[in-house]
Design a protein around this motif. Structure first.
Motif, short mmCIF file in Angstrom:
data_model
loop_
_atom_site.label_atom_id
_atom_site.label_comp_id
_atom_site.label_asym_id
_atom_site.label_seq_id
_atom_site.Cartn_x
_atom_site.Cartn_y
_atom_site.Cartn_z
N UNK A 88 0.86 -1.18 0.00
CA UNK A 88 0.00 0.00 0.00
C UNK A 88 0.90 1.24 0.00
N UNK A 89 0.89 1.98 -1.10
CA UNK A 89 1.75 3.16 -1.21
C UNK A 89 1.46 4.19 -0.13
N UNK A 90 0.24 4.22 0.37
CA UNK A 90 -0.11 5.23 1.40
C UNK A 90 0.47 4.88 2.76
N UNK A 91 1.02 3.68 2.91
CA UNK A 91 1.54 3.25 4.21
C UNK A 91 3.06 3.11 4.22
N UNK A 92 3.71 3.66 3.22
CA UNK A 92 5.17 3.62 3.20
C UNK A 92 5.74 4.39 4.38
N UNK A 93 6.87 3.95 4.96
CA UNK A 93 7.55 4.75 5.98
C UNK A 93 7.93 6.12 5.41
N UNK A 94 8.09 7.14 6.25
CA UNK A 94 8.29 8.51 5.76
C UNK A 94 9.42 8.67 4.75
N UNK A 95 10.60 8.09 5.04
CA UNK A 95 11.72 8.27 4.11
C UNK A 95 11.46 7.57 2.78
N UNK A 96 10.91 6.36 2.84
CA UNK A 96 10.59 5.65 1.60
C UNK A 96 9.51 6.39 0.82
N UNK A 97 8.54 6.97 1.53
CA UNK A 97 7.48 7.73 0.87
C UNK A 97 8.06 8.93 0.13
N UNK A 98 9.03 9.61 0.75
CA UNK A 98 9.66 10.77 0.11
C UNK A 98 10.42 10.34 -1.14
N UNK A 99 11.11 9.20 -1.10
CA UNK A 99 11.82 8.73 -2.27
C UNK A 99 10.85 8.31 -3.37
N UNK A 100 9.70 7.81 -2.99
CA UNK A 100 8.65 7.50 -3.97
C UNK A 100 8.18 8.79 -4.66
N UNK A 101 7.98 9.85 -3.88
CA UNK A 101 7.57 11.14 -4.43
C UNK A 101 8.63 11.65 -5.40
N UNK A 102 9.90 11.55 -5.01
CA UNK A 102 10.98 12.02 -5.89
C UNK A 102 11.02 11.23 -7.19
N UNK A 103 10.75 9.93 -7.12
CA UNK A 103 10.70 9.13 -8.34
C UNK A 103 9.57 9.62 -9.25
N UNK A 104 8.41 9.89 -8.67
CA UNK A 104 7.27 10.31 -9.47
C UNK A 104 7.47 11.71 -10.08
N UNK A 105 8.31 12.51 -9.48
CA UNK A 105 8.52 13.87 -9.96
C UNK A 105 9.29 13.93 -11.28
N UNK A 106 9.93 12.84 -11.67
CA UNK A 106 10.79 12.94 -12.86
C UNK A 106 9.99 12.93 -14.15
N UNK A 107 8.66 12.83 -14.08
CA UNK A 107 7.84 12.95 -15.28
C UNK A 107 7.23 11.63 -15.69
N UNK A 108 7.07 11.46 -16.99
CA UNK A 108 6.36 10.30 -17.51
C UNK A 108 7.02 8.99 -17.12
N UNK A 109 8.34 9.04 -16.99
CA UNK A 109 9.04 7.82 -16.60
C UNK A 109 8.70 7.39 -15.18
N UNK A 110 8.36 8.35 -14.35
CA UNK A 110 8.19 8.06 -12.94
C UNK A 110 6.88 7.40 -12.59
N UNK A 111 6.51 6.40 -13.33
CA UNK A 111 5.26 5.69 -13.09
C UNK A 111 5.54 4.48 -12.19
N UNK A 112 4.50 4.01 -11.57
CA UNK A 112 4.61 2.83 -10.71
C UNK A 112 3.51 1.86 -11.10
N UNK A 113 3.90 0.66 -11.49
CA UNK A 113 2.93 -0.35 -11.89
C UNK A 113 2.52 -1.18 -10.68
N UNK A 114 1.27 -1.59 -10.69
CA UNK A 114 0.80 -2.50 -9.65
C UNK A 114 1.51 -3.85 -9.80
N UNK A 115 1.66 -4.52 -8.70
CA UNK A 115 2.36 -5.79 -8.69
C UNK A 115 1.78 -6.79 -9.69
#
Length: 522
Positions: A88-115
């Motif tokens: 559940x992306x909403x339950x990531x620990x704070x530091x991991x959640x921030x790195x997830x946000x940074x990944x998503x900020x890079x644009x179209x590449x920053x997508x996350x596929x469901x398992x």
């Protein structure tokens, strides 16, 4: 490698750095992800020559956060990166959640596929396992196992498999597989190797191991809870100093370097004792004597020159010989036979409180009543069983070490050897590629002959007898039991590495002069 950490000790090191204000969790995570990419490209330089394709599977904890950093760094190098997420992306620990946000900020590449999303048509060049790392404490959920081992593993069958910290499914503290494990080609861990990297299934699951510093200080473990690598740091220098001097008497005399007594079996069974005797002599014992039954005197005398031979038919004869205090260690077991003579001689030596090593038959002769052995043992003894001999005298501990596990931290070889040493009240060395030594106080050393230090050709008849002789020789020179076992295990493997494939047991002692010279022993 200087020491091996448990998952809890690694967390303590991280929390100490964060709590002191020296590092933030985000900084540690960034260093880990950057270091993983650097290690990958150094290990496989062809991947650094041009952008490639990567599939990164991130889990719901901080290991997943490391995976998001890896994704961002590779994308920054022009790679085509696909990130899949379990949890559940909403339950990531704070530091991991921030790195997830940074990944998503890079644009179209920053997508996350469901398992469960179907994978791409074109397989990746690199598959990154950032699911659980050291945080796994139970078997991976069945849906992960089914998906990872079937669809994703098939997709990545031609790809380089990179594990962040540990391959998912491997217990960080024991190296045992919790249910199932996804093996890696390259495992990148941080600060220090974990016990799981060197014990049990760890080396076979991790592929190549790389350790990346991330700016953490050492966190002192309490007493015997620290597990050291054999001959690491100051211990190596201390061993070199002790190997370079005598026992404290007149160093010009052979007795200044100790007198090791090796007890042998009967006619046709003296080879193991002769191997041990030559090893004790090569390691620096001033004198070595082989004690044999009367019928075996000629056989042994015909094959030994610098090693002396003495008739010893019974425990009573041994009692008389042990009145000579110039005998500084005794080696019992190799080739002695499971006989009343062996049992009596073991008890005689233990009653004398002479430093000794009990190997092979000296252990299995007590398999029917191990409590008789434990009642006689003292802190000057070293037990050196292989797995079968260990099971014969510590059956309950061996059962715990081999039982199937689904939760972690799982009972490890370190746990087992420590428990055995406490029960026996002496030093115990359990052989293997992950040779583990512990004393009754819980101090523990692992000598991992694995990864680039692997010596599979050491698995040859008689090599254990040579190890027993090395320990006996070091005991005779005044090494304490834990140090004697540690130094002998390290020298034993290093001699094998120096010789190379084709090794037989007789070759091991002959490598000692070159190995000692390389250490600076003079």
């Amino acid at each position: 490698m200087s020491e091996f950490l448990t998952a809890a000790q690694m967390r303590a090191a991280e929390q100490a750095a964060i709590g002191s204000g020296r590092r933030t969790g985000l900084e540690l995570m960034e260093c880990a992800g950057q270091g993983a990419v650097t290690s990958l490209l150094q290990w496989r330089p062809s991947l650094a020559l041009a952008p490639h394709r990567a599939t990164i599977v991130c889990g719901p904890g901080n290991n997943g956060g490391d995976g998001f950093v890896v994704a961002r760094v590779l994308a920054g190098r022009g790679w085509d990166v696909e990130v899949r997420f379990y949890g559940d992306l909403t339950k990531l620990p704070p530091d991991a959640a921030e790195m997830c946000v940074q990944w998503r900020r890079i644009g179209a590449l920053g997508r996350i596929s469901d398992w469960t999303t179907e994978g791409p048509q074109r397989p990746p060049d690199v598959f990154v396992d950032a699911l659980f790392g050291t945080g796994l404490t139970r078997s991976m959920p069945a849906d992960i196992v089914a998906t990872l081992l079937s669809r994703v593993s098939d997709l990545a069958s031609s790809a380089v498999r990179l594990a962040i910290d540990l391959p998912s499914g491997l217990c960080a503290d024991s190296g045992r597989v919790l249910g199932q494990c996804v093996p890696a080609d390259l495992t990148v861990t941080f600060h220090r190797p974990k016990l799981g990297h060197v014990l049990a299934d760890g080396p076979g699951s991790c592929g190549t191991l790389r350790v990346v510093p991330i700016g953490l200080d050492e966190v002192a473990a309490e007493g015997g809870t620290q597990v050291r690598a054999a001959m690491s740091g100051p211990r190596k220098m201390a061993a070199v100093v002790q190997l370079s001097k005598g026992t404290g008497r007149d160093d010009r005399h052979k007795y200044a370097h100790g007198h090791a007594l090796v007890l042998s079996g009967g006619v046709g069974h003296g080879g193991a004792a002769r191997l041990a005797a030559r090893a004790a002599l090569r390691i620096g014992a001033g004198l070595v004597t082989v004690g044999v039954p009367a019928a075996a005197l000629i056989e042994n005398a015909a094959q030994l020159n610098a090693v002396m031979v003495r008739r010893l038919d019974s425990a009573e004869a041994l009692d008389q010989l042990l009145q000579d205090d110039r005998i500084t260690s005794v080696c019992l077991g190799p080739g002695m036979g499971v006989t009343d003579r062996t049992r009596g001689m073991v008890l005689s030596v233990l009653a004398s409180s002479r430093p000794c090593i009990l190997d092979a038959d000296a252990l299995t002769v007590f398999a029917d009543r191990p409590t008789n052995l434990f009642e006689a043992l003292n802190g000057r003894a070293v037990l050196t069983p292989h797995g079968g001999e260990f099971r014969s005298i510590f059956p309950d501990i061996a059962e715990k070490m081999s039982a199937s596990v689904t939760t972690g931290p799982a009972y490890s070889k370190v746990d087992g050897v420590r428990d055995a040493a406490r029960r026996a009240g002496c030093t115990v060395l359990l052989k293997g590629a992950d040779t583990t030594v512990a004393d009754a106080q819980g101090h523990c050393v692992v000598n991992p002959a694995q990864y680039m230090q692997a010596v599979p050709w050491l698995a040859t008849a008689g090599s254990g007898d040579v190890l027993a002789g090395f320990i006996a020789g070091l005991l005779s020179r005044g090494f304490d039991p834990l140090a004697a076992a540690e130094v002998a295990a390290w020298l034993h493997a290093d001699c094998a590495r120096r010789f190379g494939p084709g090794l037989i047991a007789e070759d091991l002692p002959e490598q000692i002069p070159a190995v000692l010279a390389s250490l600076g022993v003079s």
